[in-house]
Design a protein around this motif. Sequence first.
Motif, short mmCIF file in Angstrom:
data_model
loop_
_atom_site.label_atom_id
_atom_site.label_comp_id
_atom_site.label_asym_id
_atom_site.label_seq_id
_atom_site.Cartn_x
_atom_site.Cartn_y
_atom_site.Cartn_z
N TYR A 47 92.06 36.76 37.66
CA TYR A 47 90.90 35.99 38.08
C TYR A 47 89.66 36.84 38.28
CZ TYR A 47 92.10 37.49 42.81
OH TYR A 47 92.37 38.23 43.91
N TYR A 48 89.79 38.16 38.35
CA TYR A 48 88.60 39.00 38.49
C TYR A 48 87.74 38.98 37.24
CZ TYR A 48 89.94 40.97 42.95
OH TYR A 48 90.24 41.13 44.26
N ASP A 49 88.35 38.67 36.10
CA ASP A 49 87.61 38.67 34.84
C ASP A 49 86.71 37.45 34.69
OD1 ASP A 49 88.93 40.95 34.22
OD2 ASP A 49 90.36 40.00 32.88
N LYS A 50 86.99 36.40 35.45
CA LYS A 50 86.28 35.13 35.26
C LYS A 50 85.95 34.54 36.62
CE LYS A 50 89.02 34.40 31.15
NZ LYS A 50 90.42 34.49 31.01
N GLY A 51 85.00 33.65 36.62
CA GLY A 51 84.67 32.92 37.83
C GLY A 51 85.12 31.47 37.70
N LEU A 52 85.08 30.79 38.81
CA LEU A 52 85.39 29.36 38.83
C LEU A 52 84.16 28.64 39.35
CD1 LEU A 52 87.70 27.12 38.69
CD2 LEU A 52 87.81 27.43 41.16
N ILE A 53 83.69 27.64 38.61
CA ILE A 53 82.56 26.84 39.04
C ILE A 53 83.08 25.49 39.52
CG2 ILE A 53 82.12 25.98 36.70
CD1 ILE A 53 79.12 25.83 37.44
N TYR A 120 84.34 34.01 42.84
CA TYR A 120 84.38 35.19 41.98
C TYR A 120 84.73 36.40 42.85
CZ TYR A 120 82.81 38.71 38.61
OH TYR A 120 82.75 39.77 37.74
N GLN A 121 85.73 37.13 42.46
CA GLN A 121 86.16 38.36 43.12
C GLN A 121 86.30 38.18 44.64
OE1 GLN A 121 83.62 41.57 41.80
NE2 GLN A 121 84.70 41.71 39.86
N ASP A 122 87.15 37.25 45.03
CA ASP A 122 87.49 37.00 46.44
C ASP A 122 86.32 36.56 47.31
OD1 ASP A 122 90.16 37.56 46.02
OD2 ASP A 122 89.95 39.68 46.49
N LYS A 123 85.29 36.02 46.70
CA LYS A 123 84.18 35.48 47.46
C LYS A 123 83.85 34.08 46.94
CE LYS A 123 81.87 39.78 48.78
NZ LYS A 123 82.86 40.10 49.73
N SER A 124 83.36 33.25 47.84
CA SER A 124 82.89 31.93 47.46
C SER A 124 81.39 31.89 47.71
CB SER A 124 83.59 30.85 48.30
OG SER A 124 83.11 29.58 47.92
N TYR A 125 80.64 31.59 46.67
CA TYR A 125 79.18 31.53 46.73
C TYR A 125 78.76 30.06 46.71
CZ TYR A 125 79.65 36.42 45.44
OH TYR A 125 80.00 37.74 45.42
N LYS A 126 77.98 29.69 47.71
CA LYS A 126 77.54 28.30 47.83
C LYS A 126 76.07 28.22 47.44
CE LYS A 126 77.07 24.67 51.33
NZ LYS A 126 77.30 24.41 52.78
N TYR A 127 75.76 27.28 46.55
CA TYR A 127 74.39 27.09 46.06
C TYR A 127 73.97 25.64 46.32
CZ TYR A 127 75.25 31.33 43.31
OH TYR A 127 75.54 32.61 42.90
N THR A 128 72.66 25.43 46.46
CA THR A 128 72.14 24.07 46.57
C THR A 128 71.15 23.82 45.44
OG1 THR A 128 70.37 24.77 48.08
CG2 THR A 128 72.38 23.90 49.08
#
Length: 180
Positions: A47-53, A120-128
């Motif tokens: 999963y480090y190679d790719k992100g999840l949207i 991505y890489q053990d973090k969750s990024y939240k966007y608005t």
Amino acid sequence: MKKSLVKVLIIVLVIIFLIKISIYMAKVRESKIEVENYINDSSSYRYYDKGLINIPSIGLKSIIKKANYNFSNLDNNIVYYKNINPLNRIILFSHSGYGYGTFFSRINELKDKDLLYINYQDKSYKYTYYKSLLVDSNNTTFLYDVKNKKDIYLVTCKKNDKSKRLVVIFKLKSVKNVEK
């Protein structure tokens, strides 16, 4: 003679149709398995190679892959341009329209207060949601806009008008660690 030729033609068309449906269903299954493996952290999935949207308001959840040199993998994926580092600007491309591989078919429905998440890489990024733009297909200036770091740009063709691109912009709001 004509009747038998028509029958053969119909049989051939039905077989082609069934093959295309089978291929489509296999790709849908493959995509769902890939997302499940990402979420479940299968030891065979890197999963480090790719992100999840994930965009809950339009029901989008998919893996993000690096665009190859000629973007030919865009047909069945959401792809990123240059990098997927959420601390820099991320530009994601996918098709709109109907059928398999049209992950951005509903981004025209996005509006104020809609959320987008990138894992991505053990973090969750939240966007608005910030705004949507409609640009000519030959306008690439937004690709080089370095002022808007930490934004995500979702880019697709405008439905029914391939001479225009729909660009939906999200702003980073928070980052949190997630455990796999």
